[in-house]
Motif scaffolding. Structure first.
Motif, mmCIF file in Angstrom:
data_model
loop_
_atom_site.group_PDB
_atom_site.id
_atom_site.type_symbol
_atom_site.label_atom_id
_atom_site.label_comp_id
_atom_site.label_asym_id
_atom_site.label_seq_id
_atom_site.Cartn_x
_atom_site.Cartn_y
_atom_site.Cartn_z
ATOM 1 N N GLY A 805 0.721 -1.334 0.059
ATOM 2 C CA GLY A 805 -0.084 -0.064 -0.070
ATOM 3 C C GLY A 805 0.865 1.301 0.027
ATOM 4 N N ASP A 806 2.136 1.123 0.398
ATOM 5 C CA ASP A 806 2.893 2.296 -0.008
ATOM 6 C C ASP A 806 3.261 2.820 -1.263
ATOM 7 N N ILE A 807 3.206 4.400 -1.270
ATOM 8 C CA ILE A 807 3.501 4.924 -2.689
ATOM 9 C C ILE A 807 5.102 4.960 -2.707
ATOM 10 N N LEU A 808 5.680 4.384 -3.587
ATOM 11 C CA LEU A 808 7.249 4.250 -3.823
ATOM 12 C C LEU A 808 7.653 5.707 -4.278
ATOM 13 N N VAL A 809 8.508 6.245 -4.004
ATOM 14 C CA VAL A 809 9.015 7.619 -4.360
ATOM 15 C C VAL A 809 10.499 7.520 -4.695
ATOM 16 N N ALA A 810 11.063 7.522 -5.820
ATOM 17 C CA ALA A 810 12.672 7.259 -6.282
ATOM 18 C C ALA A 810 12.727 8.330 -7.523
ATOM 19 N N VAL A 811 14.280 8.305 -7.346
ATOM 20 C CA VAL A 811 14.664 9.380 -8.581
ATOM 21 C C VAL A 811 14.495 8.433 -10.077
ATOM 22 N N THR A 812 14.810 7.321 -9.889
ATOM 23 C CA THR A 812 14.609 6.337 -11.257
ATOM 24 C C THR A 812 15.033 4.954 -10.525
ATOM 25 N N THR A 813 14.660 4.105 -11.647
ATOM 26 C CA THR A 813 14.676 2.701 -11.102
ATOM 27 C C THR A 813 15.398 1.826 -12.178
ATOM 28 N N ASP A 814 15.862 0.745 -11.938
ATOM 29 C CA ASP A 814 16.453 -0.326 -12.682
ATOM 30 C C ASP A 814 15.926 -1.630 -12.480
ATOM 31 N N PRO A 815 16.108 -2.793 -12.955
ATOM 32 C CA PRO A 815 15.167 -3.899 -12.811
ATOM 33 C C PRO A 815 15.400 -4.698 -11.529
ATOM 34 N N GLY A 816 16.615 -4.303 -10.984
ATOM 35 C CA GLY A 816 16.625 -4.824 -9.491
ATOM 36 C C GLY A 816 15.528 -4.119 -8.606
ATOM 37 N N TRP A 817 14.979 -3.252 -8.872
ATOM 38 C CA TRP A 817 13.830 -2.345 -7.999
ATOM 39 C C TRP A 817 12.598 -3.265 -8.113
ATOM 40 N N GLN A 854 10.648 17.124 -10.268
ATOM 41 C CA GLN A 854 11.763 17.653 -9.710
ATOM 42 C C GLN A 854 12.192 17.292 -8.083
ATOM 43 N N ASP A 855 13.255 16.873 -7.715
ATOM 44 C CA ASP A 855 13.594 16.693 -6.516
ATOM 45 C C ASP A 855 12.895 15.903 -5.631
ATOM 46 N N VAL A 856 12.551 14.659 -6.252
ATOM 47 C CA VAL A 856 11.277 13.858 -5.469
ATOM 48 C C VAL A 856 11.791 13.747 -3.976
ATOM 49 N N THR A 857 13.129 13.182 -3.993
ATOM 50 C CA THR A 857 13.550 12.628 -2.627
ATOM 51 C C THR A 857 13.528 13.844 -1.524
ATOM 52 N N ASP A 858 13.683 14.870 -1.868
ATOM 53 C CA ASP A 858 13.681 15.906 -0.905
ATOM 54 C C ASP A 858 12.169 16.618 -0.750
#
Length: 881
Positions: A805-817, A854-858
């Motif tokens: 149920g979480d909303i995942l927030v990241a700069v970008t992802t690769d297959p390991g995510w 822009q700047d999602v992690t902040d």
């Protein structure tokens, strides 16, 4: 070592004796800057206390609590536990008596400094260094006198035992949590105005702008963040004031500027001279008293984006604008990369460009055409091509919007005009390019023929496709010849991979992508139903998608064991390696490693281990899946997506006229035939990288055994040619090569968590202004649907678990995510396009996804409730009940 060290001394300061802050002040004084006089209680002074603390049960409990933290950034529960343990350790420290030598030392300080007011300040050996500032974590006591000196010193000493200090050490990767401290006792400057100045603009990363914060009085409230100061930005090249904003300054003369233009210029000049002394950007605490500018502290700026010197233009020259190719689809590395990974991608890109233009590998001068490799990132100089765009930025932005939302926003920025070259290079002017076009097309005829192979003769292409893939799989399964050089082996592996990628999997992918585009073009734009059906057909839901299958395999592995097995992952890994788990699980595990052993989180970085080498990577991801209890079953979603795609195809075919229906059938057949190739060509590269990593580590182990290298992981701070030279020449200094070659990479790792999409040649980061709706942020829609839940911000896939149920927030992802997407209800990304991993997997799993913020992690924080609208490309903020 003396327990007392004066700040005004000609002797070289040793950080381990006086701490980072005191060493910096001594360096400043020796450099001719006005530093208030004072003395340092060196680390020797506190060693008797620290010995007692280290031997205490309370400190052992601190180490145990810190050791139980599963990640570098502990959870709230772990932080609370660590804070309690540290408080008890501080109580032990507070009760420690002064011995006779310590008492005599404090008396000497009192006699030396007299009756003035003092500033008593912590100075840890780990503080104010290039890679770690510890800003605001150690204590300072202002206004101390002879009577309160001991109390002030004890306050500063106790701060080295604070939980915040230990957590910062963990987050910065310190090898030990062992406490150490020195304390400065310094004349307190009775300042009229004080503040902080930065030798680069921390808001824009601009190397040529000095930012000055100022307030009335001592400035302690400014440093603690309790007031809004005056802010002035100065152009360090021209001396002009770029921007000036008055702050409320805590209500003290808010409408009056603290500094006049002359003092601002003096500050800017002083800060730049300190930067030159340190050889890197600095932030400086300063004070003005009785008309004189005094320097209270200076330290390296620990969070900014460095730029390789080969990419920098001189101050005042016209700037270039670079786009970071490592953030584009297929690579997606937002973190700093190792020199070895940089070298491998350099070889890959150079070989591909050479093949594309029909030249021998290594021949193309990529930098001549704006592609800069081997600089820690892969930067494209888009300034070279802006003259070709003319005034059509809006059309270009619209074309790039689907591929890269942030890049589209940059192209529409009013700042873009400053990067148009007054005189573009002759070889890139329109007429010259048109003149080269026939020769370029002729040289590239083989590449063009290869890439359109599926369209020319599908039967022949299918036959060759299967043969090429089979031949490469047979080759890559053989162990490499250890007697051959690393670079030579890698080049041959690339050639073998190229025979599969360039001739087979990439043309297949390209053909499928074109067919998906043409399917969308067949739909009547006036019919919302036809548009929706076409989007569904082109959006995914195809069998044999490798990354979707990998997520399903991890899910099935997680569900094959009871939840209790994941409570101790170290014990589970031991049982796995000893083959002591159920046969059904081991069978699935062997199949998983056989197919996906070369993959893993942050997989393009060769320095990172992969699943086959480090089973713990997969086990940790499986633990998060198992903890959710199988709430989301990717197998069910895949079946639904396939059914949706097939139903959409049937409806669209029935709705189209016969001629268009036949074309749809042809394109649909291409999609079903080749859609799985989308990930296959990258998988081949991961297989090559896995072999490179294994061979390099073999060499590293030999270097370590011979005493030429300290740790095997350091080999990734070299390039392939360095490893080969070291293997061939026993006199080659491997440690010196690591120190030199890896210096810039270490600088980036210490200062950068995520790289920006665009940066100019003087370090300025172009950050498009966020687009707001009331109570919402607007980005780009990548995957449809709407989901609401608490935010979970991740800088890497192992930072913390993502709960159902979480909303995942990241700069970008690769297959390991991918496993994290199983639990997530929705995804918010800073960087990504329609074909980027995050968008693809979100669509396959039916999760809404929004990108281009822009700047999602902040901008977002854990626990914040948001609604992700993947249909509209909007993230709405929801007030908690």
């Amino acid at each position: 070592m003396a327990a007392l060290v004066p700040l005004l001394t000609a002797d070289a300061a040793r950080v381990r004796e006086v701490g980072g802050k005191a060493a910096s002040l001594i360096r400043l004084a020796q450099g001719g800057f006005d530093v208030p006089r004072g003395t340092v209680l060196a680390t020797e002074f506190f060693e008797p206390w620290l010995a007692e603390v280290r031997a205490s049960g309370e400190w052992q409990a601190v180490l145990a609590a810190a050791g139980s933290c599963e990640t570098a950034s502990p959870s709230a529960e772990r932080r609370a536990e660590l804070k309690d343990c540290c408080a008890r350790a501080k109580s032990v420290a507070a009760a420690l008596p002064l011995d006779a030598e310590q008492s005599a030392t404090l008396d000497a300080v009192r006699d030396d400094l007299g009756t003035a007011s003092w500033a008593v300040r912590s100075s840890s050996p780990e503080e104010d260094l290039s890679g770690a500032s510890f800003a605001g974590l150690y204590e300072t006591v202002l206004g101390a006198d002879a009577a309160s000196l001991e109390s002030a010193v004890r306050t500063c000493f106790a701060s080295c035992l604070d939980a915040r200090v230990l957590i910062y050490k963990r987050e910065r990767g310190f090898e030990t949590l062992d406490p150490s401290i020195a304390v400065i006792v310094q004349e307190l400057v009775d300042a009229d105005v004080a503040g902080v100045a930065f030798s680069l603009n921390p808001l824009t990363n601009d190397f040529d702008e000095v930012l000055v914060n100022a307030c009335w009085g001592l400035g302690e409230a400014l440093v603690q963040g309790e007031i809004t100061p005056d802010t002035t930005v100065v152009d360090a090249v021209t001396g002009e004031i770029v921007e000036q904003r008055l702050g409320d300054k805590g209500g003290d003369r808010p409408n009056e500027a603290c500094l006049d233009r002359g003092r601002v210029g003096e500050l800017a000049d002083t800060v730049k001279r300190i930067e030159a002394l340190y050889g890197e950007p600095v932030d400086v605490e300063w004070a003005v008293a009785d008309g004189a500018l005094r320097i209270v502290q200076a330290r390296p700026i620990t969070t900014y984006v460095p730029l390789h010197e080969s990419l920098q233009t001189a101050p005042g020259e016209q700037r270039r604008l670079y786009m970071d190719g490592y953030l584009t689809e297929g690579i997606t590395m937002s973190e700093p990369v190792s020199p070895m990974a940089d070298d491998a991608i350099d070889a890959l890109i150079t070989a591909f460009v050479g093949w594309l233009v029909g030249r021998r590998p290594g021949a193309p001068d990529c930098a001549k055409y704006g592609l800069h490799l081997g600089t820690g990132r892969m930067y494209m100089d888009i300034s070279l091509y802006l003259h070709l765009v003319g005034d059509n930025e809006e059309q270009l932005a619209k074309l790039s919007e689907e591929k890269n939302q942030l890049m589209a926003q940059v192209m529409l920025s009013p700042e873009i005009d400053r990067y148009r070259l007054e005189k573009p290079p002759r070889h890139l002017r329109m007429l010259r390019l048109l003149g080269h076009l026939p020769r370029l097309l002729w040289n590239a005829r083989r590449a063009v023929t290869t890439l359109i192979g599926p369209a020319l003769n599908r039967t022949r292409f299918d036959r060759e496709y299967a043969a090429r893939i089979e031949a490469f799989e047979a080759w890559i399964g053989r162990p490499p010849d250890p007697s051959r050089g690393v670079a030579e082996t890698f080049r041959e592996d690339l050639e073998r991979a190229g025979s599969a990628v360039i001739v087979a999997s990439y043309p297949a992918f390209l053909h499928a992508a074109i067919s998906m585009f043409r399917i969308r073009a067949l739909a009547d734009p006036k019919s919302p139903e036809q548009v929706a059906w076409a989007d569904t057909i082109a959006g995914g839901g195809y069998e044999d998608d490798m990354i979707v299958e990998m997520g399903i395999a991890l899910y099935e592995l997680a569900m094959a064991l009871p939840p209790s097995d994941f409570e101790d992952l170290d014990a589970l890994e031991t049982r796995l390696r000893a083959r002591e788990l159920p046969d059904a699980f081991l069978g699935r595990w062997d199949a998983f490693i056989s197919r996906y052993g070369c993959r893993g989180p942050l997989e393009m970085e060769i320095a990172n281990p992969k699943y086959g080498e480090a089973p713990s990577l997969a086990l940790r991801q499986m633990a998060h899946i198992r903890a959710a209890g199988g709430a989301f079953d990717p197998r069910d979603m895949r079946r639904r997506q396939i059914a949706r795609r097939e139903e959409a195809y049937r409806k669209l075919r029935e709705a189209l006229p016969p001629r268009k229906a036949r074309r749809l059938a042809k394109h649909y057949d291409t999609c079903t035939r080749y859609a799985s190739a989308r990930e296959l060509f990258k998988h081949h590269l991961m297989q090559v990288n896995e072999r490179l990593r294994g061979l390099v580590l073999q060499r590293a182990d030999a270097f370590v055994a011979a005493g030429r290298l300290d740790r095997r992981e350091q080999v990734f701070e070299l390039r392939m040619e360095d490893v080969d030279r070291a293997a061939a020449d026993p006199d080659f200094d491997v440690r010196a090569a690591v120190a030199e070659r890896g210096a810039f990479a270490r600088t980036m790792r210490a200062r950068v968590r995520h790289f920006p999409m665009c940066i100019d040649s003087r370090g300025r980061i172009l950050r498009p202004e966020p687009v707001y709706e009331e109570g919402a942020l607007v980005g780009g829609a990548l995957s449809p649907g709407v989901a609401r839940g608490p935010v979970r911000v991740l800088n890497d896939p192992f930072e913390k678990p993502v709960h159902a149920g979480d909303i995942l927030v990241a700069v970008t992802t690769d297959p390991g995510w991918t496993p994290l997407f199983l639990n997530a209800a929705g995804i918010i990304l800073e960087i990504g396009g329609a074909l980027q991993h995050g968008a693809l997997i979100a669509r396959e799993y039916g999760k809404p996804c929004v990108t281009g913020i822009q700047d999602v992690t902040d901008r977002f924080e854990d626990g914040q409730i948001v609604e992700v609208d993947g249909d509209a490309g909007v993230v709405r903020f929801v007030e908690a009940d």
